[in-house]
Enzyme design. Structure first.
Site, PDB file in Angstrom:
ATOM      1  CB  CYS A  65     -14.293   8.208  -5.163  1.00  0.00           C
ATOM      2  SG  CYS A  65     -14.364   8.401  -3.366  1.00  0.00           S
ATOM      3  CB  CYS A  69      -7.876  10.368  -1.170  1.00  0.00           C
ATOM      4  SG  CYS A  69      -9.185  10.171   0.073  1.00  0.00           S
ATOM      5  CB  CYS A  72      -7.412   7.636  -4.460  1.00  0.00           C
ATOM      6  SG  CYS A  72      -8.533   6.288  -4.921  1.00  0.00           S
ATOM      7  CB  CYS A 109     -10.153  -7.389   0.616  1.00  0.00           C
ATOM      8  SG  CYS A 109      -8.938  -8.224   1.655  1.00  0.00           S
ATOM      9  CB  CYS A 142     -11.702  -7.876   4.968  1.00  0.00           C
ATOM     10  SG  CYS A 142     -11.258  -6.236   5.615  1.00  0.00           S
ATOM     11  CB  CYS A 202      -7.934  -4.541   8.305  1.00  0.00           C
ATOM     12  SG  CYS A 202      -6.731  -4.459   6.970  1.00  0.00           S
ATOM     13  NE  ARG A 272      -3.487  -8.158   4.224  1.00  0.00           N
ATOM     14  CZ  ARG A 272      -4.669  -7.834   4.729  1.00  0.00           C
ATOM     15  NH1 ARG A 272      -5.392  -6.890   4.171  1.00  0.00           N
ATOM     16  NH2 ARG A 272      -5.129  -8.460   5.787  1.00  0.00           N
TER      17      ARG A 272
END
Length: 393
Positions: A65, A69, A72, A109, A142, A202, A272
């Protein structure tokens, strides 16, 4: 406790607690923990009974990626030894989803690493959504693809997506300390785009990044203002090879207080338990079911969870039941058709963060009593999507 009685009454009426009340929940002692769980549990049962919704993650594209972040394992510069692969084909993703659905999942998801999807990526994901729904007509899907450009949420909705996940993660005031390649406002904008397109929104948070109690309350109140249908609560997984590998700030008791605070501030949404529950809640996971009405089944994006069979046994042993495909998750006042339709207008699992800076007195006390680091509990995913091994579901 008068505080807890007040918060239960407010939760049953969908009345917003004060910030001071939310902070007070986080400041309760371990001796008061069962009282806190019992109070928030009354609110959870009022709106969701004893049902537990199961969700299943399919990592469509793993690693590499361009975003930084800190939390992550897929971030720019990550040295975490995770699976790395490009886009799964629609039939591959559909087979991966089928394993979760066979295990009892109600929602799939679909997650892809990256800043945000190109139009071609939206086409790929649209084809994947259609392939999954051709095999499983009633499944909720999702998508979680990063920052959305204008018109992309609408295209996903047209393809059959029911929801879109994009987490706020932490407070606006400290967001720049965990990510520099995009802003907190960018994330808010994507959640609003999902709402506007008619997708069930979400959006949630990550706890354990060194944040203060005030940061946690800030982000949860910001989420209440955005009014998503589902709020995933992630607990930092400190992956070796990421900037936050040494951030072990959570105890099981701290995790339960955070979940209780989220439930009391957001009483009628799907709360969740997401990434990190096995690492930080450990044997206290069954108590967390009295606070949250939704969990992920099996593995996460780049880490392994406990066996899917163990998830199902835990739910049954705790006196709860798996929510069926024909049951509506959200209370009637929040639904107006479709999957968890948003009143007036959800799936997120972090993998890996840290917010540096001043820590409040209550957060310092929590950190001082945190358990010793348990890197042995962080298992990198080596099965399921992107491998030749059977998935965990």
């Amino acid at each position: 406790m008068d505080l807890l009685n007040t918060l239960v009454d407010k939760g049953l009426r969908r009345e917003t607690p004060t910030r001071a009340e939310a902070l007070a929940v986080l400041a309760t002692t371990d001796d008061e923990l069962l009282d806190v769980v019992a109070a928030a549990g009354k609110v959870r049962r009022h709106w969701f009974g004893r049902r537990v919704k199961l969700n299943y993650l399919v990592n469509l594209k793993s690693g590499l990626c361009p975003e930084d972040c800190s939390y992550c394992s897929q971030r720019l510069g990550s040295k975490a030894d995770i699976l790395k692969y490009t886009w799964l084909k629609p039939d591959e993703a559909s087979r991966a989803a089928a394993a979760g659905l066979a295990g009892g999942a109600k929602r799939v998801c679909l997650v892809a690493s990256g800043r945000g999807p190109t139009d071609r990526d939206v086409d790929r994901v649209s084809d994947t959504i259609k392939a999954i729904k051709e095999q499983n007509e009633d499944v909720e899907v999702c998508a979680c693809l990063g920052l959305l450009s204008d018109g992309q949420a609408e295209r996903l909705r047209e393809a059959g997506a029911d929801a879109y996940n994009h987490n706020l993660n932490t407070s606006e005031s400290t967001y720049g300390e965990i990510t520099t390649t995009h802003t907190y406002a960018d994330r808010v904008d994507t959640v609003r785009k999902a709402h506007a397109a008619g997708l069930s929104a979400c959006s949630g948070l990550i706890a354990g990044m060194g944040e203060t109690d005030e940061d946690l309350v800030d982000v949860v109140f910001s989420l209440r203002e955005l009014d998503p249908d589902s709020v995933p609560v992630n607990f930092l997984i400190p992956f070796e090879g990421t900037p936050l590998a040494k951030e072990w700030n959570l105890t099981p008791q701290r995790c339960l207080r955070i979940l209780a605070m989220v439930r009391l501030v957001c009483p009628d949404v799907e709360v969740r338990i997401a990434g990190g529950r096995e690492v930080h809640l450990r044997t206290m996971q069954p108590l967390a079911l009295h606070l949250a009405n939704s969990i992920f089944l099996g593995d996460y994006l780049t880490s392994e969870g406990q066996a899917g069979k163990a998830d199902l046994e835990m739910i049954a042993d705790a006196g709860f039941e798996v929510e069926g495909a024909g049951e509506v998750t959200l209370p009637e006042h929040r639904t107006g058709g479709g999957c968890g339709s948003h009143e007036g207008s959800g799936c997120g699992s972090h993998e890996g963060g840290g917010v540096c800076g001043t820590v409040s007195a209550s957060a310092s006390a929590s950190a001082a009593s945190a358990d010793e680091p348990r890197p042995d509990l962080v298992a990198v995913r080596r099965r399921g999507a992107g491998t030749d091994l059977a998935p965990n579901a």
